[in-house]
Motif scaffolding. Structure first.
Motif, short mmCIF file in Angstrom:
data_model
loop_
_atom_site.label_atom_id
_atom_site.label_comp_id
_atom_site.label_asym_id
_atom_site.label_seq_id
_atom_site.Cartn_x
_atom_site.Cartn_y
_atom_site.Cartn_z
N ALA A 9 3.48 -3.07 7.45
CA ALA A 9 3.54 -1.84 6.67
C ALA A 9 3.20 -2.11 5.20
CB ALA A 9 4.93 -1.20 6.78
N SER A 10 3.65 -3.23 4.66
CA SER A 10 3.35 -3.58 3.27
C SER A 10 1.86 -3.84 3.08
CB SER A 10 4.13 -4.82 2.85
OG SER A 10 5.50 -4.55 2.81
N ILE A 11 1.25 -4.51 4.04
CA ILE A 11 -0.19 -4.76 3.98
C ILE A 11 -0.95 -3.44 4.03
CG2 ILE A 11 -2.17 -5.76 5.21
CD1 ILE A 11 -0.24 -8.04 6.06
N ASP A 12 -0.60 -2.59 4.98
CA ASP A 12 -1.26 -1.29 5.10
C ASP A 12 -1.11 -0.47 3.82
OD1 ASP A 12 -2.00 -1.92 7.69
OD2 ASP A 12 -0.41 -0.72 8.63
N GLN A 13 0.07 -0.46 3.23
CA GLN A 13 0.32 0.28 2.00
C GLN A 13 -0.51 -0.28 0.86
OE1 GLN A 13 2.38 2.98 1.82
NE2 GLN A 13 1.76 3.32 -0.28
N SER A 14 -0.57 -1.60 0.75
CA SER A 14 -1.36 -2.23 -0.30
C SER A 14 -2.85 -1.89 -0.16
CB SER A 14 -1.18 -3.75 -0.28
OG SER A 14 0.13 -4.09 -0.62
N VAL A 15 -3.36 -1.96 1.04
CA VAL A 15 -4.78 -1.66 1.27
C VAL A 15 -5.06 -0.20 0.97
CG1 VAL A 15 -6.55 -1.46 3.06
CG2 VAL A 15 -5.17 -3.54 2.90
N ALA A 16 -4.14 0.68 1.31
CA ALA A 16 -4.37 2.11 1.09
C ALA A 16 -4.26 2.52 -0.38
CB ALA A 16 -3.36 2.91 1.91
N ASP A 17 -3.35 1.92 -1.12
CA ASP A 17 -3.01 2.47 -2.43
C ASP A 17 -3.14 1.55 -3.64
OD1 ASP A 17 -2.25 4.74 -1.06
OD2 ASP A 17 -0.14 4.20 -1.02
N GLN A 18 -3.34 0.27 -3.43
CA GLN A 18 -3.21 -0.65 -4.55
C GLN A 18 -4.40 -1.59 -4.66
OE1 GLN A 18 0.57 -2.61 -4.15
NE2 GLN A 18 1.61 -0.73 -3.66
N ALA A 19 -4.42 -2.33 -5.76
CA ALA A 19 -5.48 -3.32 -5.99
C ALA A 19 -5.00 -4.73 -5.68
CB ALA A 19 -5.95 -3.26 -7.44
N SER A 20 -3.71 -4.88 -5.36
CA SER A 20 -3.19 -6.22 -5.11
C SER A 20 -2.21 -6.21 -3.95
CB SER A 20 -2.51 -6.76 -6.36
OG SER A 20 -1.40 -5.97 -6.69
N VAL A 21 -1.92 -7.42 -3.46
CA VAL A 21 -0.95 -7.62 -2.40
C VAL A 21 0.10 -8.58 -2.92
CG1 VAL A 21 -0.60 -8.53 -0.07
CG2 VAL A 21 -2.71 -7.34 -0.61
N ASN A 22 1.36 -8.23 -2.81
CA ASN A 22 2.48 -9.09 -3.18
C ASN A 22 3.57 -8.90 -2.13
OD1 ASN A 22 1.69 -10.24 -5.85
ND2 ASN A 22 1.52 -8.06 -6.32
N ILE A 23 3.71 -9.87 -1.23
CA ILE A 23 4.63 -9.74 -0.10
C ILE A 23 5.40 -11.05 0.06
CG2 ILE A 23 4.80 -9.39 2.39
CD1 ILE A 23 2.07 -7.94 2.21
N ARG A 24 6.68 -10.95 0.36
CA ARG A 24 7.50 -12.10 0.74
C ARG A 24 8.11 -11.81 2.10
NH1 ARG A 24 9.38 -15.58 -3.61
NH2 ARG A 24 8.52 -14.80 -5.56
N HIS A 25 8.15 -12.82 2.94
CA HIS A 25 8.77 -12.63 4.26
C HIS A 25 9.19 -13.95 4.86
CE1 HIS A 25 5.31 -13.99 6.73
NE2 HIS A 25 4.61 -13.58 5.68
N ARG A 26 10.02 -13.86 5.89
CA ARG A 26 10.52 -15.04 6.58
C ARG A 26 9.61 -15.40 7.75
NH1 ARG A 26 16.02 -12.33 8.25
NH2 ARG A 26 14.47 -10.74 8.68
N VAL A 27 9.57 -16.69 8.06
CA VAL A 27 8.90 -17.17 9.26
C VAL A 27 9.75 -18.27 9.87
CG1 VAL A 27 6.54 -16.62 8.52
CG2 VAL A 27 7.50 -18.86 8.02
N VAL A 28 9.64 -18.43 11.16
CA VAL A 28 10.31 -19.54 11.85
C VAL A 28 9.21 -20.48 12.33
CG1 VAL A 28 11.78 -20.21 13.77
CG2 VAL A 28 12.22 -18.06 12.56
N LYS A 48 -17.62 2.87 -2.23
CA LYS A 48 -16.95 4.07 -1.72
C LYS A 48 -15.42 3.96 -1.81
CE LYS A 48 -20.63 5.23 1.50
NZ LYS A 48 -20.98 5.43 2.91
N GLY A 49 -14.92 2.79 -2.24
CA GLY A 49 -13.48 2.60 -2.35
C GLY A 49 -12.81 2.05 -1.12
N THR A 50 -13.61 1.69 -0.12
CA THR A 50 -13.08 1.13 1.12
C THR A 50 -12.74 -0.34 0.91
OG1 THR A 50 -14.43 2.64 2.42
CG2 THR A 50 -13.55 0.71 3.56
N ALA A 51 -11.53 -0.74 1.31
CA ALA A 51 -11.15 -2.15 1.19
C ALA A 51 -12.05 -2.98 2.09
CB ALA A 51 -9.69 -2.33 1.59
N THR A 52 -12.63 -4.03 1.52
CA THR A 52 -13.56 -4.89 2.28
C THR A 52 -13.04 -6.30 2.49
OG1 THR A 52 -14.74 -5.46 0.26
CG2 THR A 52 -15.58 -3.60 1.55
N ARG A 53 -12.16 -6.76 1.59
CA ARG A 53 -11.60 -8.10 1.75
C ARG A 53 -10.42 -8.27 0.82
NH1 ARG A 53 -14.57 -12.17 -2.04
NH2 ARG A 53 -15.57 -10.73 -3.45
#
Length: 65
Positions: A9-28, A48-53
Motif C-alpha cells: 500500500a505504501s508503494i502504491d501510494q508513493s507511485v500515485a502521489d509522490q516523487a519519493s519512496v520512504n518505507i521501513r518494514h520487517r523481514v524474517v 505524461k506523469g506516469t511512473a516509469t521507474r
C-alpha cells in the motif's frame, strides 16, 4: 510477518502521489532472525506523469523509528 500489505500500500501510494519512496518494514531471514529494512528512492515519471521507474536503495536499519 504481516507487513506485506502495508508495504504494498505504501508503494502504491508513493507511485500515485509522490516523487519519493520512504518505507521501513520487517523481514524474517531464512535463518529465522528478524530484521528491519528501509527503502529510500526517487520515482521517475515520463512526460505524461506516469511512473516509469524507481531509483534508490534498500538497507538494513534499526527498528521502526
Amino acid at each position: 510477518l504481516e507487513d506485506r500489505g502495508t508495504v504494498m500500500a505504501s508503494i502504491d501510494q508513493s507511485v500515485a502521489d509522490q516523487a519519493s519512496v520512504n518505507i521501513r518494514h520487517r523481514v524474517v531471514w531464512a535463518n529465522g532472525t528478524l530484521h528491519w529494512l528501509a527503502w529510500t528512492g526517487r520515482i521517475y515519471r515520463d512526460a505524461k506523469g506516469t511512473a516509469t521507474r524507481v531509483l534508490g536503495v534498500v538497507h538494513e536499519t534499526k527498528g521502526p523509528s
